[in-house]
Design a protein around this motif. Structure first.
Motif, PDB file in Angstrom:
ATOM      1  N   ILE A  49       0.837  -1.208   0.000  1.00  0.00           N
ATOM      2  CA  ILE A  49       0.000   0.000   0.000  1.00  0.00           C
ATOM      3  C   ILE A  49       0.870   1.255   0.000  1.00  0.00           C
ATOM      4  CG2 ILE A  49      -1.638   1.362   1.369  1.00  0.00           C
ATOM      5  CD1 ILE A  49      -2.929  -1.344   2.182  1.00  0.00           C
ATOM      6  N   CYS A  55      -0.647   7.242  -0.959  1.00  0.00           N
ATOM      7  CA  CYS A  55      -1.166   6.441   0.167  1.00  0.00           C
ATOM      8  C   CYS A  55      -0.258   6.533   1.383  1.00  0.00           C
ATOM      9  CB  CYS A  55      -1.278   4.974  -0.236  1.00  0.00           C
ATOM     10  SG  CYS A  55      -2.530   4.643  -1.462  1.00  0.00           S
ATOM     11  N   VAL A  68      -6.067   3.427   5.844  1.00  0.00           N
ATOM     12  CA  VAL A  68      -5.236   4.030   4.815  1.00  0.00           C
ATOM     13  C   VAL A  68      -5.828   5.387   4.444  1.00  0.00           C
ATOM     14  CG1 VAL A  68      -4.319   3.743   2.484  1.00  0.00           C
ATOM     15  CG2 VAL A  68      -4.685   1.738   3.933  1.00  0.00           C
ATOM     16  N   VAL A  70      -5.737   8.259   1.554  1.00  0.00           N
ATOM     17  CA  VAL A  70      -5.355   8.421   0.151  1.00  0.00           C
ATOM     18  C   VAL A  70      -5.592   9.867  -0.266  1.00  0.00           C
ATOM     19  CG1 VAL A  70      -5.770   7.650  -2.215  1.00  0.00           C
ATOM     20  CG2 VAL A  70      -6.035   6.036  -0.326  1.00  0.00           C
ATOM     21  N   THR A  81      -7.124   3.722  -7.156  1.00  0.00           N
ATOM     22  CA  THR A  81      -6.309   3.348  -5.994  1.00  0.00           C
ATOM     23  C   THR A  81      -7.070   2.402  -5.083  1.00  0.00           C
ATOM     24  OG1 THR A  81      -5.129   5.459  -6.106  1.00  0.00           O
ATOM     25  CG2 THR A  81      -4.996   4.250  -4.031  1.00  0.00           C
TER      26      THR A  81
END
Length: 104
Positions: A49, A55, A68, A70, A81
């Protein structure tokens, strides 16, 4: 010039729109994605990732969860993504939990 009162009905029927072209403001898309992965493969998933553009890992649970963040230039790149993360080996799911448009 005739002015239309703005109310629910004029918005629904589109009469509140003007002839001017709508131009998207400069900025980007910001999102949080909850990733569920195999706990014993969490380090590898995290590395994959982090190799993706825009990210970063905001949170980690050793039971197999990653949060995560982004940062993407547009909705298309954000969706791509998200799909790339979901298709990574050892990832069970990748769910969008927050999305905002960052207007500069």
């Amino acid at each position: 010039m005739l002015k239309t009162a703005i109310n629910r009905r004029t918005l629904i029927t589109g009469r509140a729109l003007t002839a001017e072209r709508v131009v998207a403001p400069p900025g980007g898309e910001i999102a949080s994605i909850l990733v569920q992965a195999r706990p014993e493969r969490l380090d590898a998933v995290e590395a994959d990732i982090l190799a993706l553009s825009g990210c970063e890992i905001f949170g980690r649970d050793p039971r197999g969860k990653l949060v995560v963040v982004v940062d993407a230039p547009n909705a298309g790149a954000l969706g791509a993504t998200l799909n790339m993360i979901a298709l990574l080996p050892h990832v069970h799911s990748a769910s969008l939990v927050f999305h905002a448009i960052d207007v500069c």
